[in-house]
Design a protein around this motif. Sequence first.
Motif, PDB file in Angstrom:
ATOM      1  N   GLN A  58     -34.111  13.015 -19.553  1.00  0.00           N
ATOM      2  CA  GLN A  58     -35.064  14.069 -19.220  1.00  0.00           C
ATOM      3  C   GLN A  58     -34.983  14.449 -17.745  1.00  0.00           C
ATOM      4  O   GLN A  58     -34.974  15.634 -17.393  1.00  0.00           O
ATOM      5  N   LEU A  59     -34.908  13.447 -16.895  1.00  0.00           N
ATOM      6  CA  LEU A  59     -34.888  13.718 -15.459  1.00  0.00           C
ATOM      7  C   LEU A  59     -33.583  14.379 -15.034  1.00  0.00           C
ATOM      8  O   LEU A  59     -33.577  15.277 -14.190  1.00  0.00           O
ATOM      9  N   MET A  60     -32.481  13.933 -15.629  1.00  0.00           N
ATOM     10  CA  MET A  60     -31.202  14.547 -15.293  1.00  0.00           C
ATOM     11  C   MET A  60     -31.195  16.018 -15.715  1.00  0.00           C
ATOM     12  O   MET A  60     -30.750  16.894 -14.964  1.00  0.00           O
ATOM     13  N   GLU A  61     -31.702  16.295 -16.905  1.00  0.00           N
ATOM     14  CA  GLU A  61     -31.771  17.679 -17.375  1.00  0.00           C
ATOM     15  C   GLU A  61     -32.676  18.511 -16.476  1.00  0.00           C
ATOM     16  O   GLU A  61     -32.383  19.678 -16.189  1.00  0.00           O
ATOM     17  N   ARG A  62     -33.757  17.908 -16.016  1.00  0.00           N
ATOM     18  CA  ARG A  62     -34.663  18.638 -15.130  1.00  0.00           C
ATOM     19  C   ARG A  62     -33.971  19.004 -13.820  1.00  0.00           C
ATOM     20  O   ARG A  62     -34.090  20.127 -13.338  1.00  0.00           O
TER      21      ARG A  62
END
Length: 335
Positions: A58-62
Amino acid sequence: MFRSLTALGIVLMASAPAMAEELNLYSARHYDTDLRIYENFTNETGIQINLIEGSGEQLMERILTEGANSPADLYITVDGGRLHRAVEAGIFQPVESAVLDARIPANFRHPDNLWFGLSARARVIFTRTGERPDWLNDYEDLADPRLEGEICIRSSGSIYNISLMAELIEVLGADAAQDWAAGVNNNLARAPQGGDRDQLRALAAGECSVAVSNTYYWGALAASDNPDDVAVANAVEFFYPNQEGRGAHVNISGAGVVVNAPNRDNAVRFLEYLVSDEAQAIFADSNNEFPIVPGVEIHGPVAPFTEFKNSGVNVSVYGLNAAEATEIFDRVGFP
């Protein structure tokens, strides 16, 4: 997941005003004890930490969605495979730091200094207490036909098993690694199910005689307030494989400075703080892991087991060989 942490000098990023001295931290670690590290760093430096939490994916995609305007300064995640995905996505920038070079062993940092290990966990072999066969010493022994119907291990889709296989490809070669996977598959006591704690519970219950798990899951059971968990921890024991040879497989939590970090210097300063003795002890104790820095004293159930030989394979290999590892598991029908 968002947290309002103003009481600790850590502020919710979505509502934080612009500050001259701040650090925007995207973290996939979700341990309340880590908050002590953030508080100590702010007290020591005056740098305010704005925390955003989520899964590594999730954080990488964000960060990717935010692009060049991302406020992220530092990205923390677990497992070398996930760190490699961030490298491939172009999320990190290189960091030159004499402190990081001196404190972190070379195999626990990216060859081009794109990420740095913060804490370590070993993937080891468990038996019931006092029942380890005298011939069972190495990862390779898990493929021995004498263990037919005796092994509990989680599925081949587990990032931990993919990383272990990736290392075996590196040290044994792809053909031998495939033979190993086929042998372990033949030795399964049951179709893989659940996480590492479930393998240890099955071992304690007699569903298998050998299990594979990360050390920190045993530590979590041993430190639990639940008597049933403690009973499981007492019923099993582990050993570090390949101690007469290359050493045990070790994985990490790690972090890198984000490519467009608006507060780069603060991010580097925080990374350097994270490898201090103080932060290392908190980081490791929070999850029954091992310090990445040799010689740091820790407490808790895994503290007596810090002295062992690790393979020395650079953790970046886990990501580089991950696709081939998955292909091998699929070829041999490993569930």
